[in-house]
Scaffold this active site. Sequence first.
Site, PDB file in Angstrom:
ATOM      1  N   ASN A  12      25.331  92.719  38.785  1.00 50.40           N
ATOM      2  CA  ASN A  12      25.400  93.079  40.209  1.00 50.40           C
ATOM      3  C   ASN A  12      25.157  91.805  41.015  1.00 50.40           C
ATOM      4  OD1 ASN A  12      25.074  94.083  42.772  1.00 50.40           O
ATOM      5  ND2 ASN A  12      23.173  95.221  42.339  1.00 50.40           N
ATOM      6  N   TRP A  13      26.230  91.243  41.531  1.00 48.53           N
ATOM      7  CA  TRP A  13      26.113  89.950  42.208  1.00 48.53           C
ATOM      8  C   TRP A  13      25.529  90.082  43.614  1.00 48.53           C
ATOM      9  CZ3 TRP A  13      31.472  87.286  40.699  1.00 48.53           C
ATOM     10  CH2 TRP A  13      31.498  87.102  39.315  1.00 48.53           C
ATOM     11  N   LYS A  14      25.363  91.304  44.067  1.00 43.24           N
ATOM     12  CA  LYS A  14      24.803  91.563  45.412  1.00 43.24           C
ATOM     13  C   LYS A  14      25.542  90.715  46.453  1.00 43.24           C
ATOM     14  CE  LYS A  14      20.543  93.037  43.306  1.00 43.24           C
ATOM     15  NZ  LYS A  14      19.125  93.305  43.443  1.00 43.24           N
ATOM     16  N   HIS A 102      22.503 102.447  44.897  1.00 38.61           N
ATOM     17  CA  HIS A 102      21.547 101.368  44.591  1.00 38.61           C
ATOM     18  C   HIS A 102      20.381 101.456  45.577  1.00 38.61           C
ATOM     19  CE1 HIS A 102      19.793  97.394  44.239  1.00 38.61           C
ATOM     20  NE2 HIS A 102      20.372  97.309  43.065  1.00 38.61           N
ATOM     21  N   GLU A 104      18.824  99.343  47.185  1.00 38.28           N
ATOM     22  CA  GLU A 104      18.961  98.558  48.427  1.00 38.28           C
ATOM     23  C   GLU A 104      19.836  99.290  49.435  1.00 38.28           C
ATOM     24  OE1 GLU A 104      20.099  94.843  46.571  1.00 38.28           O
ATOM     25  OE2 GLU A 104      18.093  94.706  45.712  1.00 38.28           O
ATOM     26  N   GLU A 174      16.303 101.924  37.796  1.00 41.70           N
ATOM     27  CA  GLU A 174      15.854 100.665  38.377  1.00 41.70           C
ATOM     28  C   GLU A 174      14.622 100.910  39.251  1.00 41.70           C
ATOM     29  OE1 GLU A 174      19.235  97.585  38.644  1.00 41.70           O
ATOM     30  OE2 GLU A 174      19.349  98.846  40.404  1.00 41.70           O
ATOM     31  N   GLY A 180      14.220  92.310  41.617  1.00 44.92           N
ATOM     32  CA  GLY A 180      14.155  91.019  42.294  1.00 44.92           C
ATOM     33  C   GLY A 180      12.741  90.485  42.458  1.00 44.92           C
ATOM     34  N   SER A 216      14.688  92.862  37.210  1.00 43.37           N
ATOM     35  CA  SER A 216      14.209  91.580  36.678  1.00 43.37           C
ATOM     36  C   SER A 216      14.502  91.389  35.191  1.00 43.37           C
ATOM     37  CB  SER A 216      12.709  91.401  36.973  1.00 43.37           C
ATOM     38  OG  SER A 216      12.486  91.416  38.365  1.00 43.37           O
ATOM     39  N   GLY A 237      20.724  91.856  38.185  1.00 42.22           N
ATOM     40  CA  GLY A 237      20.960  91.207  39.474  1.00 42.22           C
ATOM     41  C   GLY A 237      20.917  89.698  39.328  1.00 42.22           C
ATOM     42  N   GLY A 238      19.759  89.108  39.672  1.00 44.19           N
ATOM     43  CA  GLY A 238      19.612  87.651  39.719  1.00 44.19           C
ATOM     44  C   GLY A 238      20.138  86.920  38.495  1.00 44.19           C
TER      45      GLY A 238
HETATM   46  P1  PGA Z   1      17.357  92.038  39.591  1.00 49.98           P
HETATM   47  O1  PGA Z   1      18.253  93.157  40.313  1.00 49.98           O
HETATM   48  O2  PGA Z   1      17.869  91.893  38.192  1.00 49.98           O
HETATM   49  O3  PGA Z   1      17.559  90.794  40.407  1.00 49.98           O
HETATM   50  O4  PGA Z   1      15.951  92.523  39.633  1.00 49.98           O
HETATM   51  C1  PGA Z   1      18.682  94.302  39.641  1.00 49.98           C
HETATM   52  C2  PGA Z   1      19.477  95.189  40.568  1.00 49.98           C
HETATM   53  O5  PGA Z   1      19.082  95.370  41.717  1.00 49.98           O
HETATM   54  O6  PGA Z   1      20.533  95.744  40.198  1.00 49.98           O
END
Ligand code: PGA
Length: 261
Positions: A12-14, A102, A104, A174, A180, A216, A237-238
């Site tokens: 997930n490149w956000k 998600h 967010e 999640e 994050g 994470s 994500g990251g």
């Molecule tokens: P993260 O994000 O790996 O940076 O914690 C995961 C996500 O929100 O899908």
Amino acid sequence: MTTAKKPLVIGNWKMNLDYVEAVHLGQQLGVMLKNKPAEHTDIVVAPPFVDIRSVTSIVESERIPMDVGAQHVSAHDNGAHTGEVSISMLKRLNVQWVLVGHSERRSMYAMTDEVVAATLRTVAKNGVKVVLCVGEALSVREEDGQNEFISAQLHSALEGLDENYRELVTVAYEPIWAIGTGLTASTEQVGEMTSHIRSVLFKLSLSEARVLYGGSVNGDNASSLVAESNVDGFLVGGASLKADSFMTIIQSCDECYDGKR
Ligand code: PGA
């Protein structure tokens, strides 16, 4: 124990990487996967909307063994929805997966359980795969309310789903406090929640759905999580923004599936 399913790793490149950077990362992944194929793992990347066309072009022209997904989509089919993107637009770009709900989107963009359920149906009725994201806040876990909370999110999104759409569903657990933050849930916490989610999915006639963990995940913790937590892969994500760390996570899943469970 449930039957092991083919692992799935989604990046997930956000809201990161412009289209030039996105193409570069796609190409790097292509080269790495050619050198070290992930034979037992499905791979998806979910770039920002404006990068999707460029990334799908690279994936198709260079035959990179991964799918392209989107991070969100409108619940509506078309019309006066300024700033939104429809599922038919994504399908035209060969998008095969969409993340729905998600945390967010839920917390920053007021995506309610009702909108999550409506969006999930819009995606599924178009034959596109859905990654339903669920997860509790830290305050919920501190009161030991995570199981009820996650059950409610799953029921709200999936109850009454047409049986024709069931095979399109993947669930990503999640916990919000792990996204994050560098605070990964422990293998025990993930294992307990994965079992709980599988029992709810069983009651909803969705026991074939894969259950992923996200929060994470990185190259260092992926192998113990996949080996000990009974997950079918990860939503990353990251660590998906760098080809090296994303590949390490993919390889951890690939090796684990290859005879170890
Ligand atoms: P993260 O994000 O790996 O940076 O914690 C995961 C996500 O929100 O899908």
